[in-house]
Design a protein around this motif. Structure first.
Motif, PDB file in Angstrom:
ATOM      1  N   PHE A   1       0.846  -1.186   0.000  1.00  0.00           N
ATOM      2  CA  PHE A   1       0.000   0.000   0.000  1.00  0.00           C
ATOM      3  C   PHE A   1       0.885   1.241   0.000  1.00  0.00           C
ATOM      4  O   PHE A   1       1.948   1.259   0.630  1.00  0.00           O
ATOM      5  CB  PHE A   1      -0.866   0.060   1.263  1.00  0.00           C
ATOM      6  N   LEU A   2       0.407   2.280  -0.677  1.00  0.00           N
ATOM      7  CA  LEU A   2       1.048   3.587  -0.613  1.00  0.00           C
ATOM      8  C   LEU A   2       0.026   4.588  -0.119  1.00  0.00           C
ATOM      9  O   LEU A   2      -1.023   4.790  -0.740  1.00  0.00           O
ATOM     10  CB  LEU A   2       1.571   4.013  -1.985  1.00  0.00           C
ATOM     11  N   CYS A   3       0.320   5.220   1.014  1.00  0.00           N
ATOM     12  CA  CYS A   3      -0.538   6.257   1.580  1.00  0.00           C
ATOM     13  C   CYS A   3      -0.012   7.604   1.106  1.00  0.00           C
ATOM     14  O   CYS A   3       1.132   7.964   1.412  1.00  0.00           O
ATOM     15  CB  CYS A   3      -0.534   6.166   3.100  1.00  0.00           C
ATOM     16  N   THR A   4      -0.835   8.351   0.367  1.00  0.00           N
ATOM     17  CA  THR A   4      -0.324   9.537  -0.307  1.00  0.00           C
ATOM     18  C   THR A   4      -1.331  10.682  -0.299  1.00  0.00           C
ATOM     19  O   THR A   4      -2.548  10.463  -0.282  1.00  0.00           O
ATOM     20  CB  THR A   4       0.051   9.188  -1.766  1.00  0.00           C
ATOM     21  N   ASP A   5      -0.800  11.901  -0.359  1.00  0.00           N
ATOM     22  CA  ASP A   5      -1.616  13.101  -0.515  1.00  0.00           C
ATOM     23  C   ASP A   5      -1.993  13.348  -1.967  1.00  0.00           C
ATOM     24  O   ASP A   5      -2.816  14.220  -2.246  1.00  0.00           O
ATOM     25  CB  ASP A   5      -0.858  14.330  -0.004  1.00  0.00           C
ATOM     26  N   VAL A   6      -1.362  12.632  -2.889  1.00  0.00           N
ATOM     27  CA  VAL A   6      -1.584  12.871  -4.323  1.00  0.00           C
ATOM     28  C   VAL A   6      -1.945  11.553  -5.007  1.00  0.00           C
ATOM     29  O   VAL A   6      -1.202  11.032  -5.838  1.00  0.00           O
ATOM     30  CB  VAL A   6      -0.354  13.536  -4.979  1.00  0.00           C
ATOM     31  N   PRO A   7      -3.112  10.987  -4.684  1.00  0.00           N
ATOM     32  CA  PRO A   7      -3.450   9.662  -5.212  1.00  0.00           C
ATOM     33  C   PRO A   7      -3.552   9.608  -6.727  1.00  0.00           C
ATOM     34  O   PRO A   7      -3.175   8.610  -7.342  1.00  0.00           O
ATOM     35  CB  PRO A   7      -4.792   9.351  -4.545  1.00  0.00           C
ATOM     36  N   GLU A   8      -4.053  10.669  -7.338  1.00  0.00           N
ATOM     37  CA  GLU A   8      -4.182  10.663  -8.796  1.00  0.00           C
ATOM     38  C   GLU A   8      -2.814  10.611  -9.457  1.00  0.00           C
ATOM     39  O   GLU A   8      -2.594   9.859 -10.414  1.00  0.00           O
ATOM     40  CB  GLU A   8      -4.961  11.892  -9.261  1.00  0.00           C
ATOM     41  N   GLU A   9      -1.879  11.400  -8.959  1.00  0.00           N
ATOM     42  CA  GLU A   9      -0.509  11.371  -9.497  1.00  0.00           C
ATOM     43  C   GLU A   9       0.127  10.007  -9.270  1.00  0.00           C
ATOM     44  O   GLU A   9       0.826   9.485 -10.139  1.00  0.00           O
ATOM     45  CB  GLU A   9       0.346  12.462  -8.848  1.00  0.00           C
TER      46      GLU A   9
END
Length: 211
Positions: A191-199
């Motif tokens: 999993f990657l937890c990110t502020d920029v999911p679309e990117e």
């Protein structure tokens, strides 16, 4: 890899941890990371001290179930002693794709004893995962040092654990150096937890979220 939208899929900082940002994440096929604590006898979504304006966590689960979601919920535990409230809601809405994390070690023992799916932590300061044997996975968080690499991730994936990684931009750091390291790891347990999911979807070659 699965994408977790950090505090929902928000477009302005004011939208973090709001129902609108959380529903937008679900609409786009992203799981979420969100903060839960208790306020006035209920569970609410709040990173800091809760108040009457915080969304009820039950509303998150109601949206989740109405949308027939099966996306992952990463539940960042911000208060002690909320196990009973949380267990009732997870059972009420038949939520199984979740994990709790970030609680204190004594609280982690309670979650383990009560049969919750929990992730243990690795960070710059937590260099050995506590209660790893019974953990569903490992939450990896670089704050100041760059230590996450393919070997560190594969060590736990090869144990049959899930691995969730905080993307560096959440801490104001450059993200692509780490993303490049993760790009060749092919696993549904990453999993990657990110502020920029679309990117992130574009970078890792996903058409849309986790759909």
């Amino acid at each position: 890899m699965k994408i977790l939208a950090h505090r929902g899929y928000w477009r302005t900082v004011e939208e973090k941890n709001t129902l609108a940002a959380i529903q937008r994440a679900f609409d786009n096929g992203y799981g979420i990371e969100t903060d839960i604590r208790d306020y006035s006898g209920n569970l609410v979504v709040a990173h800091n001290i809760g108040d009457a304006n915080c969304p009820l966590f039950e509303e998150v689960l109601r949206i989740y179930r109405q949308m027939n979601c099966d996306l992952f919920l990463a539940l960042n535990v911000k208060a002690d002693g909320i196990q009973e409230l949380l267990e009732k809601l997870l059972e009420k809405y038949s939520v199984t794709n979740y994990f709790v994390f970030d609680m204190s070690i004594p609280e982690q023992v309670v979650y383990r004893t009560n049969g919750f799916r929990y992730f243990t932590r690795l960070s710059d300061y937590e260099t050995e995962p506590v209660l790893l044997q019974d953990a569903d996975g490992v939450w990896m968080d670089e704050w100041e040092k760059s230590w996450i690499d393919t070997d560190a991730v594969m060590r736990y994936l090869n144990m049959g654990k899930r691995v969730s990684i905080i993307s560096p931009e959440i801490h104001g750091r450059e993200r692509h150096l780490l993303w490049d390291k993760l790009k060749n790891i092919k696993s549904d347990n990453l999993f990657l937890c990110t502020d920029v999911p679309e990117e992130a979807c574009s970078f890792f070659g996903f058409a849309e979220g986790n759909k």
